[in-house]
Design an enzyme around this catalytic site. Structure first.
Site, short mmCIF file in Angstrom:
data_model
loop_
_atom_site.label_atom_id
_atom_site.label_comp_id
_atom_site.label_asym_id
_atom_site.label_seq_id
_atom_site.Cartn_x
_atom_site.Cartn_y
_atom_site.Cartn_z
CE LYS A 1 -4.31 1.15 0.50
NZ LYS A 1 -5.44 0.25 -1.06
CB THR A 14 -3.02 -2.82 -0.77
OG1 THR A 14 -4.54 -3.08 -0.64
CG2 THR A 14 -1.87 -4.08 -0.98
NE ARG A 49 29.14 27.98 -10.30
CZ ARG A 49 28.68 26.46 -10.41
NH1 ARG A 49 28.55 26.65 -11.59
NH2 ARG A 49 29.12 25.45 -9.51
CD GLN A 53 31.17 17.70 -9.89
OE1 GLN A 53 30.55 19.00 -9.19
NE2 GLN A 53 30.81 17.83 -11.57
CG HIS A 74 22.00 26.20 -14.44
ND1 HIS A 74 23.66 25.94 -13.80
CD2 HIS A 74 21.90 24.99 -15.54
CE1 HIS A 74 24.14 24.80 -14.17
NE2 HIS A 74 22.88 24.03 -15.53
#
Length: 302
Positions: A11, A58, A177, A229, A257
């Site tokens: 479920k 379920t 940025r 990263q 971005h």
């Protein structure tokens, strides 16, 4: 001849809200979750022979979640997920594994006249707390905790340069940025032998969640990021150092971005580089960066 190699059913999207009312103080606490239960075991004949005698309905699973929520604490969600999973494995001899996923909405106590209100709350954006528990008759309880849909942004302190340039590259290098992402982070706990061990660890689940959240904020805000990263690896290292019971940390971070907009076409307005103030948010395409950082080389994820 065809044969079943894997099967599970259950479920999904069981919406659950629980209010706890302290009779002494009148202070209320609330929890809102969505629960998914998927069972594995000796259920192949329900597929291959139309044999429903091995099927736990379920709808019964849904009712079980509600009854267990009434009878047991639903916080921390790691404990409730383990409680639900252990119930199905302990109750049905032919069910060998219960997979339980819980997604918890983040409600915060409302501040009114400078004081926390006893029974009013505000939803803090789309952020969720996630838990996945795999309760196995033979393999113990494997729990993964996490944070999802936590949107963060900083307007400086992020760079991206020195990447591969070839005939297909148009992206300029940048030393400053905007950096924004929707945090999806999770961590695997060392496997618990039984439900009693999960109960004993219950106080540590909330502490680990808050530590991971604080680490994510601090590293995101303070790190002079060379890339998504590099920053996410530092976050993972910090969580492993802060929570010794965690074996592995996962991060999945989309790079949302915000592009500079050249407005020089209108009366020579400067709006690029150091003069940039107006940006255009981009919905897609976006970068997507993932990492798994293990304490001991462990490589399996729930």
């Amino acid at each position: 001849m065809p044969s079943i190699t894997a099967a599970r059913y259950g479920k999904d999207n069981v919406r659950l809200f629980k209010a706890h009312r302290d009779p002494k103080t009148g202070v209320h606490s609330i929890t809102e979750t969505v629960v998914c239960v998927l069972l594995e075991g000796d259920i192949e004949t329900s597929y291959t022979r139309a044999d429903n005698s091995v099927v736990v309905a379920t709808d019964s699973m849904k009712n079980t979640v509600f009854i267990l929520a009434k009878q047991h604490p639903v916080t921390p969600p790691e404990l409730f997920a383990a409680t639900v999973g252990a119930h199905f494995v302990d109750t049905y001899a032919h069910i060998h594994v219960a997979n339980v996923r819980i997604v918890t909405t983040r409600w915060a106590r409302m501040q009114v006249d400078g004081r926390p209100h006893p029974h009013s709350f505000v939803k803090e954006g789309e952020e969720k707390r996630t838990v996945t528990a795999r309760v196995s008759r033979r393999g113990g309880l494997a729990i993964n905790s996490g944070i999802a849909d936590l949107t963060v942004l900083k307007s400086t302190g992020s760079a991206f340069h020195g990447f591969v340039r070839d005939e297909f590259t148009t992206l300029p290098e940048t030393w400053d940025r905007i950096m924004s992402t929707d945090v999806d982070a999770s961590w695997d706990w060392k496997v618990f032998p039984d439900l009693a061990a999960v109960r004993a660890a219950a106080p540590r689940f909330d502490a680990a969640h808050e530590a991971a959240r604080a680490i994510t904020f601090k590293r995101f805000a303070d790190d002079n990021s060379a890339s998504v990263q590099a920053t996410m690896y530092k976050m993972s290292e910090d969580i492993l150092a802060a929570v010794p019971e965690v074996n592995k940390v996962y991060y999945s971070l989309p790079n949302k971005h915000y592009f500079e907009l050249d407005l020089s076409w209108h009366k020579g307005i400067k709006n690029t580089g150091k003069d940039a103030e107006v940006y255009v948010p981009q919905s897609n395409p976006n970068g997507l960066i993932k990492v798994e950082v293990s304490r001991d080389g462990h490589s399996s994820k729930l």
